[in-house]
Design an enzyme around this catalytic site. Structure first.
Site, PDB file in Angstrom:
ATOM      1  N   GLN A   1       1.001  -1.173   0.099  1.00 39.60           N
ATOM      2  CA  GLN A   1      -0.023   0.017  -0.066  1.00 39.60           C
ATOM      3  C   GLN A   1       0.931   1.238   0.102  1.00 39.60           C
ATOM      4  O   GLN A   1       1.722   1.517   0.717  1.00 39.60           O
ATOM      5  CB  GLN A   1      -0.960  -0.059   0.922  1.00 39.60           C
ATOM      6  CG  GLN A   1      -1.862  -1.227   1.459  1.00 39.60           C
ATOM      7  CD  GLN A   1      -1.497  -2.489   2.143  1.00 39.60           C
ATOM      8  OE1 GLN A   1      -0.222  -2.737   2.145  1.00 39.60           O
ATOM      9  NE2 GLN A   1      -2.272  -2.863   2.867  1.00 39.60           N
TER      10      GLN A   1
ATOM     11  N   GLN B   1      -0.570  -0.223  -5.763  1.00 36.53           N
ATOM     12  CA  GLN B   1      -1.455  -0.606  -4.636  1.00 36.53           C
ATOM     13  C   GLN B   1      -1.971   0.562  -4.026  1.00 36.53           C
ATOM     14  O   GLN B   1      -1.245   1.264  -3.317  1.00 36.53           O
ATOM     15  CB  GLN B   1      -1.252  -1.803  -3.747  1.00 36.53           C
ATOM     16  CG  GLN B   1      -2.170  -2.061  -2.753  1.00 36.53           C
ATOM     17  CD  GLN B   1      -1.810  -3.381  -2.055  1.00 36.53           C
ATOM     18  OE1 GLN B   1      -0.771  -4.024  -2.221  1.00 36.53           O
ATOM     19  NE2 GLN B   1      -2.726  -3.741  -1.095  1.00 36.53           N
ATOM     20  N   ASP B   2      -3.147   0.852  -3.848  1.00 37.05           N
ATOM     21  CA  ASP B   2      -3.916   1.916  -3.165  1.00 37.05           C
ATOM     22  C   ASP B   2      -3.276   3.238  -3.616  1.00 37.05           C
ATOM     23  O   ASP B   2      -3.030   4.075  -2.978  1.00 37.05           O
ATOM     24  CB  ASP B   2      -3.568   1.850  -1.553  1.00 37.05           C
ATOM     25  CG  ASP B   2      -4.453   0.576  -0.976  1.00 37.05           C
ATOM     26  OD1 ASP B   2      -5.060  -0.172  -1.625  1.00 37.05           O
ATOM     27  OD2 ASP B   2      -4.036   0.450   0.232  1.00 37.05           O
TER      28      ASP B   2
ATOM     29  N   ASP C   1      -6.916  -2.489  -5.601  1.00 41.39           N
ATOM     30  CA  ASP C   1      -7.774  -1.665  -4.700  1.00 41.39           C
ATOM     31  C   ASP C   1      -7.123  -0.054  -4.879  1.00 41.39           C
ATOM     32  O   ASP C   1      -7.305   0.862  -4.068  1.00 41.39           O
ATOM     33  CB  ASP C   1      -7.567  -1.791  -3.270  1.00 41.39           C
ATOM     34  CG  ASP C   1      -7.862  -3.403  -2.852  1.00 41.39           C
ATOM     35  OD1 ASP C   1      -8.671  -3.871  -3.904  1.00 41.39           O
ATOM     36  OD2 ASP C   1      -7.546  -3.861  -1.908  1.00 41.39           O
TER      37      ASP C   1
ATOM     38  N   ARG D   1     -13.985  -4.939  -5.103  1.00 38.68           N
ATOM     39  CA  ARG D   1     -14.325  -5.840  -4.117  1.00 38.68           C
ATOM     40  C   ARG D   1     -14.672  -5.318  -2.851  1.00 38.68           C
ATOM     41  O   ARG D   1     -14.310  -4.023  -2.678  1.00 38.68           O
ATOM     42  CB  ARG D   1     -13.089  -6.816  -3.766  1.00 38.68           C
ATOM     43  CG  ARG D   1     -11.688  -6.110  -3.319  1.00 38.68           C
ATOM     44  CD  ARG D   1     -10.553  -7.164  -3.002  1.00 38.68           C
ATOM     45  NE  ARG D   1      -9.588  -6.312  -2.718  1.00 38.68           N
ATOM     46  CZ  ARG D   1      -8.492  -7.190  -2.149  1.00 38.68           C
ATOM     47  NH1 ARG D   1      -8.455  -8.423  -1.828  1.00 38.68           N
ATOM     48  NH2 ARG D   1      -7.399  -6.447  -1.782  1.00 38.68           N
TER      49      ARG D   1
END
Length: 535
Positions: A328, A350-351, A372, A440
């Site tokens: 992240q 990620q993120d 994500d 998700r």
């Protein structure tokens, strides 16, 4: 360390016992009227206890009175929890503990700020009264901040250390949740009007002055930042710090000249109406490299952290260069209410983009990431944007959204409208080796819609992914698709979850538009950013 943790857990258990004893033996027994009101809420017991614990309180006559009293009680408990958390500094024995504690203290402070803001807005004697929609936004944010504290401690593996702090907020969370439930009932009673589908304009929360600023080819700035020394400052944060000291919080424009600015910037929640204008997203780049594997929480890994309301950015790239191996790593985190990002780019893995809380609007932006990479619990609309999915690590799958709505009455959700989902250049040659999903469920009531979007062939036919191969939230989430097009737009093989919806009604789809989800016509026009209010 173990002794301190044991002591804290003992203190927590003892406090809980005291609460239960007080609840059963308190001299301040709730009146029948209080019981009746509280029994209508999701969490009646803390409502009955705290509403009756303060004898000076009047029994509410109307739902509006009850909500106001509930917010007042939540604020008092939040102040108490913040005071309790502030004492934990002396117990920090490691960098991860200190990092998690620092985040929590700030987040609790933000919770107090939002509850104060709501209470003032609900006071009819106060000049700046708020709408029910405003109140739901601010209460939703107050609850989100508390949950973010917990999430950060899990990421750094210091949950045992943070648990007493977080648990001390349990009653605060429940009282805010009750306030949201009441507010939701009040909102349902209102006749909310929707805008015409074809309406093209600037959002109404922007003033005519702000609209001109966004549309103008050249802008008169209050301050200029330039790496070569030709401006007032060489760093963006120095300009923001000066802006924060101004007496009048009217629109303040900072021109960030061409250059790569390697710094982590922060716009604090008292620094309102800031506008950062770059020399286009190709030439003005703000970049950092913080990550969770580098010792930061996701929340604090952001290259740019925006809290001040009314923030606008135009023509800037926000980047996090930590890379795919570091997990992240946030490029931009926005908790700014009524914020706008126009012709900006967000680059990470990620993120990438943390749409943390409150009302946000993104127009003609580019978002790059893998897992994500659009996530958080804001009420946010992306319009005319291009989402580029990058090549992840071997064995990973790509997931575009992870929405974090954790209460059924929060007015939050991610709406992606008139936009495109495509493979980034690094993914194109190897696209067959990696699966890509639209989203998700990060939290129980996760809510995401894709409307009138182009979905390229990289999107898996199932469309959506379970959370870590479990059945978590599949019946409580709301995922919807409306009139998408492109190679992967067919819903024939989409997931069969109770919470997934192929939206066929324009009325249902309209609730996720700029006009409805973020009440855009009341604030966006003043910003000068073009937008479509309806479908």
């Amino acid at each position: 360390m173990a002794m301190k943790l044991t002591f804290l857990h003992s203190l927590l258990i003892f406090s809980s016992m005291l609460f239960q004893t007080a609840l059963s033996r308190s001299h301040h027994h709730p009146s029948n009227r209080i019981r009746t009101w509280c029994n209508k809420t999701p969490h009646p017991e803390p409502c009955k206890y705290w509403m009756s614990h303060y004898p000076h309180r009047l029994t509410p006559k109307h739902s509006t009175d009850f909500r106001k009293l509930m917010v007042q009680v939540a604020l008092e408990r939040a102040l108490s929890a913040k005071s309790y958390a502030s004492q934990f500094k002396q117990n920090c024995e490691s960098d991860p503990q200190k990092a998690a504690w620092t985040d929590c203290l700030k987040l609790f402070d933000n919770t107090v700020h939002q509850l104060n803001r709501t209470l003032q807005g609900l006071d009819t004697k106060h000049k700046e009264t708020c709408t029910n929609f405003d109140a739901q936004t601010w209460l939703s944010a107050a609850l989100t901040y508390i949950h973010t504290c917990r999430d950060g401690s899990k990421e750094l593996n210091v949950s045992n250390f943070i648990t007493p702090i977080y648990t001390s907020n349990n009653n605060v969370s429940e009282l805010i949740s009750n306030s949201l439930a009441i507010g939701s009932q009040l909102l349902e009673k209102e006749n909310r009007t929707t805008t015409d589908e074809g309406y093209e304009s600037f959002p109404s929360w922007l003033s005519n002055h702000d609209r001109r600023l966004l549309a103008a080819s050249s802008i008169k700035a209050n301050l200029v930042v330039a790496k070569d020394g030709s401006g007032h400052f060489r760093t963006i944060q120095a300009a923001l710090n000066l802006a924060a000291k101004r007496k009048r919080m009217t629109r303040f424009v900072i021109h960030v000249k061409k250059g790569v600015y390697r710094e982590n910037i922060e716009v604090v929640n008292t620094n309102t109406n800031i506008m950062l204008v770059g020399d286009s997203l190709r030439y003005t780049i703000i970049t950092g490299g913080r990550s969770v594997k580098g010792g930061y929480t996701t929340f604090n890994s952001a290259t740019a952290g925006i809290d001040g309301p009314g923030f606008i950015a135009r023509g800037i790239t926000f980047s996090n260069t930590a890379g795919a191996l570091k997990g992240q790593a946030v490029a931009l985190r926005s908790s700014s209410d009524l914020s706008v990002f126009y012709r900006c780019a967000f680059q990470g893995y990620q993120d990438t983009l943390m749409v943390h809380s409150q009302r946000q609007f993104y127009r003609e932006c580019y978002i790059y990431g893998t897992i994500d990479f659009i996530f958080g619990n804001a009420a946010v609309v992306f319009q005319s944007c291009i989402i580029y999915v990058r090549k992840p690590l071997w064995g990973q799958v790509n997931v575009i959204t992870a929405q974090a709505r954790n209460d059924p009455f929060q007015s939050t959700g991610i709406s992606i409208h008139n936009s495109q989902v495509r493979a980034a250049p690094d993914l194109k040659p190897v696209i067959r080796y990696y699966k890509t999903y639209l989203g998700r469920p990060w939290m129980q009531y996760s809510r995401v819609v894709f409307m009138k979007c182009y979905l390229d062939s990289l999107v898996d036919p199932a469309g959506w992914l379970e959370w870590q191969r479990t059945n978590f939230a599949l019946s409580t989430l709301y995922y919807g698709e409306y009139k998408n097009f492109g190679p992967a737009s067919s819903t024939r093989y989409r997931v069969k979850w109770p919470g997934f919806h192929v939206i066929t009604s324009a009325n249902v789809a309209t609730s996720f538009t700029v006009g409805s989800l973020i009440a855009g016509r009341s604030w966006l026009p003043t910003t000068g950013v073009p937008f479509t209010s309806g479908l």
